[in-house]
Design an enzyme around this catalytic site. Structure first.
Site, PDB file in Angstrom:
ATOM      1  N   PRO A   1       0.778  -1.310  -0.114  1.00  0.00           N
ATOM      2  CA  PRO A   1       0.101  -0.047  -0.014  1.00  0.00           C
ATOM      3  C   PRO A   1       0.645   1.269   0.053  1.00  0.00           C
ATOM      4  CG  PRO A   1      -0.424  -1.242   1.984  1.00  0.00           C
ATOM      5  CD  PRO A   1       0.821  -2.119   1.278  1.00  0.00           C
ATOM      6  N   GLU A   2       0.547   2.305  -0.879  1.00  0.00           N
ATOM      7  CA  GLU A   2       1.340   3.300  -0.903  1.00  0.00           C
ATOM      8  C   GLU A   2       0.464   4.626  -0.771  1.00  0.00           C
ATOM      9  OE1 GLU A   2       3.414   3.861  -4.660  1.00  0.00           O
ATOM     10  OE2 GLU A   2       4.257   1.639  -4.564  1.00  0.00           O
TER      11      GLU A   2
END
Ligand code: ZN
Length: 263
Positions: free
Chosen positions: A2-3
């Site tokens: 997840p960014e």
């Protein structure tokens, strides 16, 4: 992993269900994601606390408590924050409201920390905020001989850009990921600055990229993976020129680019 767009999606989803709620109990199925204090201490510190805010800084979720203590979650590689359990749940926060929060993490790279006061995270300015101005971006690129892609991933200089969006932004700007940061001319810096903001804003709009693990708090996949132009597309034709997308390693990370469009 997840960014920024994925963590932002989760934040927006979770916020209305946690704001003003009290942590009734904390169930720890596996304490390994909890850093800094023991599982017992962690429980003691949190139970009875009221959540008065939730914000995202880069890839961190910061839950502000009425006591001005903070609960900070970093999802790492495979971390999830869910409204319903999946098979990898490690910690459950039972809240006074209608939903509980399930922290799940198959590979245990996620981190959960408790802070007595607002944490000082060692992070550079992040895109989509005022501090990420064009002049700021020019300043950090000038004089640095680091490959541009490595620089984009340096969270102390610039926070929230991860591997997926660094690859995509460089493609949009037509810049070879291996180029020294200082070699970019004004026009290229401007293009890249815009590409970073555009790609992140679009990815938020499409609720993130579900590359392998990522799902939102409802357990649903994002859809930006359908719009990726180079990331994980090695051997496939470039959407602009049909040249095969190449994969190389830059700064230890998988790097995807079009050898023709990116100079
Ligand atoms: Zn191309």
């Amino acid at each position: 992993m997840p960014e920024l767009p994925e963590v932002e999606t989760i934040k927006r989803e979770v916020l209305p269900f946690v704001l003003g709620q009290t942590i009734k109990s904390v169930e720890i199925k596996d304490p390994r994601n909890i850093k800094g204090i023991s599982a017992e201490q962690f429980k003691k510190k949190l139970v009875g606390q009221k959540i008065v805010g939730l914000e995202r800084k880069a890839k961190y979720l910061l839950f502000k408590l009425a006591s001005l203590n903070y609960l900070v979650i970093h999802l790492g590689m495979t971390g999830r924050l869910l409204f319903a359990p999946d098979p990898y749940v490690k910690v459950v926060f039972h809240l006074s409201g209608t939903k509980s929060l399930y922290f799940s993490d198959a590979r245990l790279f996620g981190k959960i920390r408790f802070f007595n006061s607002e944490p000082k995270l060692d992070l550079g300015p992040e895109p989509l905020t005022k501090s990420f101005s064009l002049s700021f971006f020019k300043k950090i690129l000038a004089k640095r001989s680091t490959p541009i892609k490595v620089l984009l991933l340096d969270q102390k200089l610039l926070s929230g850009v991860g591997n997926i969006y660094a690859n995509e932004a460089l493609f949009r700007a037509g810049i070879d990921p291996r180029r020294q940061a200082k070699s970019l001319n004004d026009k290229e810096v401007e293009k890249l600055h815009k590409a970073i903001e555009d790609v992140l804003a679009e990815a938020i709009k499409y609720r993130g990229t579900s590359d392998s693990w990522y799902v939102d708090a409802e357990g649903k996949k994002g859809s930006f993976q359908l719009r990726l132009k180079v990331y994980r597309r090695a051997g496939e034709p470039c959407v602009k020129c049909k040249t095969k997308i190449k994969k190389i390693v830059v700064g230890g990370r998988g790097t995807y680019f079009c050898p023709k469009c990116q100079k």
